[in-house]
Structure formats: structure tokens, C-alpha cells
Design an enzyme around this catalytic site. Structure first.
Site, PDB file in Angstrom:
ATOM      1  CE  LYS A 264     -62.165 -97.627 -55.913  1.00 33.88           C
ATOM      2  NZ  LYS A 264     -60.697 -97.608 -55.969  1.00 33.88           N
TER       3      LYS A 264
ATOM      4  CE  LYS B  59     -61.517 -93.740 -52.404  1.00 32.35           C
ATOM      5  NZ  LYS B  59     -60.185 -94.335 -52.177  1.00 32.35           N
TER       6      LYS B  59
HETATM    7  N1  C2G Z   1     -52.623 -95.443 -49.191  1.00 34.28           N
HETATM    8  C1  C2G Z   1     -51.632 -95.465 -48.212  1.00 34.28           C
HETATM    9  N2  C2G Z   1     -51.622 -94.509 -47.256  1.00 34.28           N
HETATM   10  C2  C2G Z   1     -52.552 -93.536 -47.250  1.00 34.28           C
HETATM   11  C3  C2G Z   1     -53.562 -93.508 -48.238  1.00 34.28           C
HETATM   12  C4  C2G Z   1     -53.575 -94.476 -49.214  1.00 34.28           C
HETATM   13  O1  C2G Z   1     -50.761 -96.355 -48.208  1.00 34.28           O
HETATM   14  N3  C2G Z   1     -52.501 -92.599 -46.277  1.00 34.28           N
HETATM   15  C5  C2G Z   1     -52.615 -96.514 -50.195  1.00 34.28           C
HETATM   16  C6  C2G Z   1     -53.860 -97.388 -50.129  1.00 34.28           C
HETATM   17  O2  C2G Z   1     -53.700 -98.376 -49.115  1.00 34.28           O
HETATM   18  C7  C2G Z   1     -53.898 -97.992 -51.523  1.00 34.28           C
HETATM   19  C8  C2G Z   1     -53.275 -96.871 -52.393  1.00 34.28           C
HETATM   20  O3  C2G Z   1     -52.625 -95.953 -51.492  1.00 34.28           O
HETATM   21  O4  C2G Z   1     -53.076 -99.160 -51.581  1.00 34.28           O
HETATM   22  C9  C2G Z   1     -54.319 -96.121 -53.172  1.00 34.28           C
HETATM   23  O5  C2G Z   1     -55.287 -95.623 -52.247  1.00 34.28           O
HETATM   24  P1  C2G Z   1     -56.745 -95.210 -52.826  1.00 34.28           P
HETATM   25  O6  C2G Z   1     -56.570 -94.323 -53.990  1.00 34.28           O
HETATM   26  O7  C2G Z   1     -57.577 -94.791 -51.657  1.00 34.28           O
HETATM   27  O8  C2G Z   1     -57.246 -96.626 -53.380  1.00 34.28           O
HETATM   28  P2  C2G Z   1     -58.515 -97.470 -52.905  1.00 34.28           P
HETATM   29  O9  C2G Z   1     -59.730 -96.644 -52.928  1.00 34.28           O
HETATM   30  O10 C2G Z   1     -58.111 -98.170 -51.654  1.00 34.28           O
HETATM   31  O11 C2G Z   1     -58.685 -98.495 -54.138  1.00 34.28           O
HETATM   32  O12 C2G Z   1     -59.068-102.653 -56.313  1.00 34.28           O
HETATM   33  C10 C2G Z   1     -58.432-101.938 -55.280  1.00 34.28           C
HETATM   34  C11 C2G Z   1     -58.986-100.547 -55.167  1.00 34.28           C
HETATM   35  O13 C2G Z   1     -58.986 -99.893 -56.415  1.00 34.28           O
HETATM   36  C12 C2G Z   1     -58.174 -99.768 -54.148  1.00 34.28           C
END
Ligand code: C2G
Length: 126
Positions: free
Chosen positions: A44, A46
Site C-alpha cells: 500500500k 505505507k
Molecule cells: N480514518 C478516519 N479518520 C482519520 C483517519 C483514518 O476515519 N482521521 C479511517 C480511514 O478512513 C480508514 C480507517 O480509519 O477507514 C483506517 O485508516 P488507515 O489505518 O489509514 O487505513 P488505510 O491505510 O486507509 O487502509 O483495504 C483497505 C485498506 O487496508 C485501508
């Protein structure tokens, strides 16, 4: 028994994560979280400060989370939805539309993100 699933990295847990987990759980009776493995994180583009085992223990301690499963690839969601009899798939709306193909298998709901907080921002401030 309505089952909800969501996926993510959940590194350095903050209120944005808690808000979406709380709201996802409120949509049903059980919440499963697909937690990105360290290897999948690199796919990803990340990197997480905390490794999978650490992030898993933290997520499992949250009252809104009933089960944590590994997320190791982009293709597993349909299989997970079938395997765990999922009724609702939830993601933050930064993913708006990206998972609409799952509508053939379950309800797809995008919830608004929590503004003003992100792991990236926390890392930068550190
Ligand atoms: N999130 C949120 N508000 C934030 C930060 C994150 O609502 N300020 C939500 C994201 O939208 C996501 C969840 O928290 O639904 C997890 O965020 P991440 O750990 O950044 O996940 P991500 O990298 O988006 O991975 O297959 C899907 C991926 O694994 C999603």
C-alpha cells in the site's frame, strides 16, 4: 446477528480510528477488522511504526472490536465477506466508491473521516 467488517493499518491509534470503529460497530452486532500486515502495508506504499503484532493487540483491546484478521492482499475482501457472513462493509470516505464492487456481496457504507488527525501528521510532529 448483523456482522460488520472494516480494513486498515491502524498504526499509532488515534481518535479518527476510534470514531470509525465505534460507528462501524454501531451499525451491527459484531465488528471484524482486517488489519493490514506489515508486508501488505508496503504494497500500500505505507510503512507503519508499529508492527502487525503490536497493532493487533491494541485493536483487540478496543471495546468496539470483536475480532481481528490479517489483511494480506487487495483480493481477499470478497472471500472474507463470504467466510464471515458479513452484512456490512465499512470504510472511511477517503475510499469513497473504491469498494462499490462489494455491493454484490453486502451493504457498502463509507463514513466521513475525522478531520485534523492522521498518523502521518502525528509522525511528522514527532
Ligand atoms: N480514518 C478516519 N479518520 C482519520 C483517519 C483514518 O476515519 N482521521 C479511517 C480511514 O478512513 C480508514 C480507517 O480509519 O477507514 C483506517 O485508516 P488507515 O489505518 O489509514 O487505513 P488505510 O491505510 O486507509 O487502509 O483495504 C483497505 C485498506 O487496508 C485501508
Amino acid at each position: 446477528m448483523k456482522k460488520v467488517i472494516t480494513y486498515g493499518t491502524f498504526d499509532i491509534l488515534h481518535i479518527g480510528h476510534i470514531n470509525i470503529l465505534k460507528r462501524a460497530k454501531a451499525l451491527g452486532d459484531k465488528l471484524i477488522v482486517g488489519l493490514s500486515s506489515d508486508e501488505f502495508n508496503s504494497k500500500k506504499h505505507k510503512s507503519s511504526l508499529l508492527n502487525y503484532d503490536n497493532r493487533k493487540v491494541v485493536l483487540e483491546s478496543i471495546r468496539y472490536v470483536d475480532m481481528v484478521i490479517p489483511e494480506t492482499n487487495w483480493e481477499q475482501k470478497i472471500l472474507d465477506i463470504q467466510k464471515y457472513n458479513i452484512d456490512i462493509f465499512v470504510m472511511g470516505d477517503d475510499w469513497q466508491g473504491k469498494f462499490d464492487f462489494l455491493k454484490d456481496y453486502c451493504q457498502v457504507i463509507y463514513l466521513s473521516r475525522t478531520d485534523g488527525i492522521s498518523t502521518t501528521q502525528i509522525k511528522e510532529e514527532l
